[in-house]
Write an enzyme that holds these catalytic residues in place. Structure first.
Site, PDB file in Angstrom:
ATOM      1  N   THR A  67       0.874  -1.188   0.000  1.00 13.53           N
ATOM      2  CA  THR A  67       0.000   0.000   0.000  1.00 13.53           C
ATOM      3  C   THR A  67       0.907   1.233   0.000  1.00 13.53           C
ATOM      4  O   THR A  67       1.358   1.674  -1.042  1.00 13.53           O
ATOM      5  CB  THR A  67      -0.967  -0.002   1.202  1.00 13.53           C
ATOM      6  OG1 THR A  67      -0.240  -0.266   2.410  1.00 13.53           O
ATOM      7  CG2 THR A  67      -2.050  -1.037   1.027  1.00 13.53           C
ATOM      8  N   LYS A  96       3.963  -6.822   4.258  1.00 16.45           N
ATOM      9  CA  LYS A  96       3.696  -5.446   3.851  1.00 16.45           C
ATOM     10  C   LYS A  96       3.262  -4.669   5.078  1.00 16.45           C
ATOM     11  O   LYS A  96       2.719  -5.207   6.036  1.00 16.45           O
ATOM     12  CB  LYS A  96       2.631  -5.363   2.753  1.00 16.45           C
ATOM     13  CG  LYS A  96       1.220  -5.807   3.107  1.00 16.45           C
ATOM     14  CD  LYS A  96       0.347  -4.850   3.880  1.00 16.45           C
ATOM     15  CE  LYS A  96       0.320  -3.457   3.330  1.00 16.45           C
ATOM     16  NZ  LYS A  96      -0.554  -2.558   4.217  1.00 16.45           N
ATOM     17  N   THR A 147      -1.389  -2.815  10.656  1.00 14.83           N
ATOM     18  CA  THR A 147      -1.844  -2.860   9.268  1.00 14.83           C
ATOM     19  C   THR A 147      -0.780  -3.545   8.445  1.00 14.83           C
ATOM     20  O   THR A 147      -0.092  -2.957   7.644  1.00 14.83           O
ATOM     21  CB  THR A 147      -2.187  -1.485   8.681  1.00 14.83           C
ATOM     22  OG1 THR A 147      -2.755  -1.692   7.393  1.00 14.83           O
ATOM     23  CG2 THR A 147      -1.026  -0.576   8.572  1.00 14.83           C
ATOM     24  N   GLU A 152       6.389   4.761   7.412  1.00 18.93           N
ATOM     25  CA  GLU A 152       6.028   5.953   6.639  1.00 18.93           C
ATOM     26  C   GLU A 152       6.877   7.148   7.071  1.00 18.93           C
ATOM     27  O   GLU A 152       6.795   7.606   8.208  1.00 18.93           O
ATOM     28  CB  GLU A 152       4.541   6.247   6.817  1.00 18.93           C
ATOM     29  CG  GLU A 152       3.670   5.214   6.113  1.00 18.93           C
ATOM     30  CD  GLU A 152       2.207   5.304   6.474  1.00 18.93           C
ATOM     31  OE1 GLU A 152       1.397   4.737   5.721  1.00 18.93           O
ATOM     32  OE2 GLU A 152       1.869   5.900   7.507  1.00 18.93           O
ATOM     33  N   ASN A 175       0.074  10.460   5.463  1.00 15.25           N
ATOM     34  CA  ASN A 175      -1.241  10.100   5.994  1.00 15.25           C
ATOM     35  C   ASN A 175      -2.298  11.171   5.733  1.00 15.25           C
ATOM     36  O   ASN A 175      -3.485  10.862   5.661  1.00 15.25           O
ATOM     37  CB  ASN A 175      -1.122   9.785   7.485  1.00 15.25           C
ATOM     38  CG  ASN A 175      -0.539   8.413   7.712  1.00 15.25           C
ATOM     39  OD1 ASN A 175      -1.225   7.407   7.573  1.00 15.25           O
ATOM     40  ND2 ASN A 175       0.753   8.352   8.015  1.00 15.25           N
ATOM     41  N   SER A 209      -6.071  10.455  -1.367  1.00 20.56           N
ATOM     42  CA  SER A 209      -6.126  11.203  -2.621  1.00 20.56           C
ATOM     43  C   SER A 209      -5.318  10.529  -3.707  1.00 20.56           C
ATOM     44  O   SER A 209      -4.606   9.583  -3.474  1.00 20.56           O
ATOM     45  CB  SER A 209      -5.616  12.627  -2.388  1.00 20.56           C
ATOM     46  OG  SER A 209      -4.286  12.598  -1.926  1.00 20.56           O
TER      47      SER A 209
END
Length: 416
Positions: free
Chosen positions: A164, A190, A201, A287, A411, A416
């Site tokens: 993702t 992942k 997640t 991230e 995040n 979008s």
């Protein structure tokens, strides 16, 4: 880019006898990207898994748990084992209520029909945006492409198909000799955000070609998860979809029917080592991450209190932003230790180290500590935080990363 985590090399990822992999570009969220994955298993395979503890667990988690339970209950000569795993990215199918369950079941039925098995023999998994209905029609439309491409040597594509916000695929292989038999294992994972102990997640799949009895595999997956995926944290959020699956394909010569066999411990250690590699790859690709930290808490009265303190440090936004800035504002670590919930902790005996630098001595600043030494360590891309509690012999380790400006940007823009 991930912190000190080179891209896996497709040729280094070993095929595992008894599992075939295919993928499709179904356009679930974006066009021209791998987003549907099928893993077809040999009839000899056993499967075990651990899942998120989030009460809002996603529809595919609920269904996978139910299908696994049914396979265990009906195991034996007349039983119908798990035949395939179906994974989609781009949509989590979480927070979708009865509709979500219906849509996930629809994809299971479609794959089952094309493989000639029952829908209960399919385990579904999803990852992506929460609170949006699964585009089941797109998933189902991609199944013929995935099935047509089924092959054993497809692990790199599988790792890409479950990404993702990951910046790179995460995969690894090992070959070990146990009891005179060669065992091949390969795994993928992942995850980059919403990572917290008790799974996150993240999705993880690890297959090996030994034959392992179901009760043994059930113990093995819990041990491996406890020492890997349940030792990582990025942002303190526990997701709705996380799943870690072990697949013993039964296609090899090694057979383990009891945890008392000496071969079990060797297999357990090899599986756990690869699981830890895959879990750490998630943290390294957190991230916006620029640093990878190992938090080791030693000399605790028990493992539980060591983990509480390690998690408290690893979850703290103040600690994590200090590491991002290379700012040795290390009182933040002491504060996180203090509110970890170990009520009888005697802080006057506590010692804190950054790598080889002794920062806090007997609960206060080490008189020999120099801030420039702390800053030298903080500028590194890999840092070890070590806490000594002087309460016993227990220890625990948690792996985490820093918290940067990019984490907020990623995040804020995720949908979008």
């Amino acid at each position: 880019m991930a912190v000190n985590s080179p891209l896996p090399i497709a040729a280094d990822l070993k095929p595992v006898a008894g599992i075939e992999i295919g993928y499709a570009e179904a356009g679930i969220k974006k066009p021209n990207r791998k987003d549907v994955l099928v893993m077809k298993l040999a009839p000899t395979a056993t499967v075990a898994g651990v899942f998120t503890l989030n009460r809002f667990c996603a529809a595919p988690v609920q269904i996978s748990k139910a299908h696994l339970a049914a396979a265990r209950a009906n195991s034996g000569a007349s039983g119908k084992p798990i035949a395939a795993l179906l994974v989609n990215t781009g949509n989590a199918n979480a927070g979708t209520g009865e509709l979500g369950l219906s849509l996930a079941n629809e994809t299971c039925a479609a794959l089952a029909a094309q493989l000639g098995v029952d829908a209960a023999q399919i385990l579904p998994f999803s990852t992506g945006v929460i609170l949006e209905p699964l585009p089941a029609a797109k998933v189902i439309a991609g199944l013929p492409q995935a099935i047509a491409g089924l092959k054993a040597d497809n692990w790199y594509n599988a790792a890409e198909a479950i990404m993702t916000t990951d910046t790179q695929p995460k995969a690894g292989s090992r070959t070990v000799t146990i009891g005179g038999h060669t065992v091949t294992m390969t795994g993928i994972s992942k995850g980059a955000g919403m990572i917290k102990p008790n799974m996150a997640t993240m999705l993880g799949y690890l297959a090996f070609d030994a034959k392992v009895a179901q009760p043994v595999l059930d113990q093995l997956v819990k041990h491996a998860a406890d020492h890997s995926f349940n030792c990582i944290t990025i942002d303190g959020d526990t997701s709705t979809n996380d799943s870690f699956m072990l697949i013993a394909t039964g296609a090899g010569a090694l057979e383990i029917t009891s945890v008392e066999q000496p071969e079990y411990a060797q297999l357990r250690d090899a599986v756990t080592e690869l699981s830890l590699f895959l879990a750490q790859a998630i943290v390294r690709d957190g991230e916006g991450a620029t640093k990878f930290m190992s938090i080791i808490v030693e000399e605790g009265a028990n493992v539980e209190e060591c983990r509480k303190i390690a998690y408290s440090i690893g979850h703290s936004p103040l600690v994590k932003t200090a590491f991002f800035a290379s700012d040795p504002n290390l009182g933040r670590i002491l504060a996180a230790i203090g509110y970890a919930g170990v009520d009888d902790l005697d802080v006057s005996k506590l010692n804190l180290y950054l790598d080889d630098v002794w920062v806090a001595k007997n609960g206060g600043r080490n008189p020999d500590y120099k801030e420039e030494d702390g800053q030298r360590i903080m500028k590194q891309s890999e840092i070890t935080v070590r806490v000594k509690l002087a309460r016993g012999a227990a220890t625990a380790t948690v792996y985490t990363c820093d918290l940067s400006h990019d984490y907020v940007s990623i995040n804020a823009d995720y949908r979008s």
